[in-house]
Motif scaffolding. Structure first.
Motif, PDB file in Angstrom:
ATOM      1  N   GLY A  63      -4.847   0.718  -0.542  1.00 11.88           N
ATOM      2  CA  GLY A  63      -3.918   0.609   0.403  1.00 11.88           C
ATOM      3  C   GLY A  63      -2.690  -0.237   0.083  1.00 11.88           C
TER       4      GLY A  63
ATOM      5  N   THR B 101      -7.997  -2.606   1.243  1.00 11.54           N
ATOM      6  CA  THR B 101      -8.439  -1.447   1.647  1.00 11.54           C
ATOM      7  C   THR B 101      -9.476  -1.234   2.770  1.00 11.54           C
ATOM      8  OG1 THR B 101      -9.535   0.495   0.282  1.00 11.54           O
ATOM      9  CG2 THR B 101     -10.302  -1.486  -0.363  1.00 11.54           C
TER      10      THR B 101
ATOM     11  N   GLY C 130      -2.872   3.143   2.812  1.00 15.63           N
ATOM     12  CA  GLY C 130      -1.934   2.137   3.654  1.00 15.63           C
ATOM     13  C   GLY C 130      -1.038   3.008   4.424  1.00 15.63           C
TER      14      GLY C 130
ATOM     15  N   THR D 284      -4.688  -0.313   7.047  1.00 19.32           N
ATOM     16  CA  THR D 284      -5.181   0.754   6.075  1.00 19.32           C
ATOM     17  C   THR D 284      -6.078   1.649   7.087  1.00 19.32           C
ATOM     18  OG1 THR D 284      -6.911  -0.893   5.897  1.00 19.32           O
ATOM     19  CG2 THR D 284      -5.229  -1.168   4.137  1.00 19.32           C
TER      20      THR D 284
END
Length: 373
Positions: free
Chosen positions: A214, A223, A334, A345
């Protein structure tokens, strides 16, 4: 904007989150300091991220000049929304941005506040329900999550129609209406799913599973939480090289996690060569893009916020919808605006919607600091 592409955008599938190698973890960033800063970020896009510009042209019908203008307008609209949210208090009826006209519409429940909204540069709209009232209905539904029919897939407040919406599987509207109660709209939709992928491949791996990096934070990256929980939180690798260790994770309830990278990797405040400059949440309706490990750069618009999504593995609250296309393996990637503000995310979705976990709550939950370029 190209009408044909606009129509396609309205029906587009959401693309999941940005993937970046741990040495260049996603999030592009534009500052809210003004048009020149935004233009500088777009210039970097042109030089370093032709894939992003191609996605904005394909998915949003925007060339580089139009993207530069849109970025500046969205930054200004976001600032205006925050000022009015505070100033209007309990009369605030939500806000949404229109990328075609570049205007911000702000709802109010008190007609005497119309002039105040107009003087701030937004388009006023008198609505019957405030955000506080919509949130109260959402809280009522949330308190009944354990008794909700299995066919109900989630709920959220639709600011554009000033209604609470309950989503349910095709053919199950009567059951959902009985659960939802009065003054709640029911919409049939495909079942949502998380986007972890057991096939392996690019991005980072947890054993035999694959997810996407992310946004960079000090010491690692953020993440999706289900990338940890649903895989058993195993060893992390990138291209066969040890990546680091899990710093923390939550799923269900929320869907976020972070990874402490080891000395093999240096988290950078970049997506490609574009600097990450902030994490200001964009208004509903704003353009947003993502670069996922499966689907690459894709773009769309921000949908309803604070959504409750009932995955097969459990209920997640506080998600934001988008019509960016997501596919398996994009989980954790992301989301960013074209002005460079990190948004969140990838969590999951279906063929019409991609939900993302907003970035602010992730940083707060683990006491993390976003890496800026």
């Amino acid at each position: 904007m190209n009408p044909r592409k606009t129509a396609r955008l309205a029906a587009a599938v959401l693309i999941a989150a940005t993937m970046a190698v741990p040495t260049s973890i996603p999030a592009f960033a534009a500052s809210s300091s003004g048009t020149s800063a935004t233009a500088s970020v777009i210039d970097e896009f042109e030089a370093a991220n032709p894939g992003l510009l191609a996605a904005m042209e394909r998915d949003l019908g925007l060339g580089a000049d139009a993207a530069r203008t849109l970025g500046a307008r969205q930054d200004a609209a976001t600032a205006t929304e925050e000022v009015l949210r505070t100033a209007l208090g309990d009369t605030f009826g939500g806000a949404y941005f229109d990328i075609a006209s570049g205007t911000l519409t702000v709802g109010v429940t008190d007609v005497s506040k119309v002039a105040q909204v107009a003087s701030a540069g937004a388009t006023p709209r008198v609505v019957p329900r405030s955000v506080a009232q919509l949130d109260s209905t959402l809280a009522r539904l949330g308190n009944r999550d354990t008794v909700a029919p299995r066919s109900v897939t989630g709920w959220y407040a639709d600011i554009v129609t000033d209604q609470v919406v309950v989503t349910t599987l095709p053919g199950t509207s009567p059951i959902a209406k009985a659960f939802a109660g009065p003054d709640v709209r029911v919409v049939e939709t495909a079942a949502p799913r998380t986007f972890a992928d057991i096939k392996g491949g690019d991005a980072y791996n947890i054993g035999g599973s694959r997810c996407s990096v992310g946004l960079s934070v000090q010491g690692g990256f953020v993440t999706a939480g289900h990338c940890n929980v649903l895989t058993g939180g195993g060893a992390l690798t990138r291209n066969g090289v040890a990546l680091g260790t899990w710093g923390g994770a939550a799923f269900p309830g929320r869907d976020y996690a972070w990874v402490r990278t080891n000395s093999n990797w240096t988290p950078r405040g970049l997506v490609g060569a574009v600097r990450v400059v902030g994490s200001t949440a964009a208004a509903t309706g704003s353009a947003v893009c993502k670069s996922g490990s499966t689907t690459g750069w894709t773009c769309g618009t921000v949908g309803a916020k604070n959504q409750t999504v009932r995955y097969a593995e459990g209920t997640v609250t506080g998600l934001t919808a988008s019509n960016v296309r997501c596919q398996p393996g994009d989980s954790g990637g992301g989301f960013v605006t074209n002005a460079g503000q990190g948004q969140g995310t990838v969590s999951g979705g279906n063929t019409a919607t991609c939900f993302f976990q907003p970035l602010g709550p992730i940083l707060s939950a683990f006491g993390l600091t976003l890496v800026r370029g």
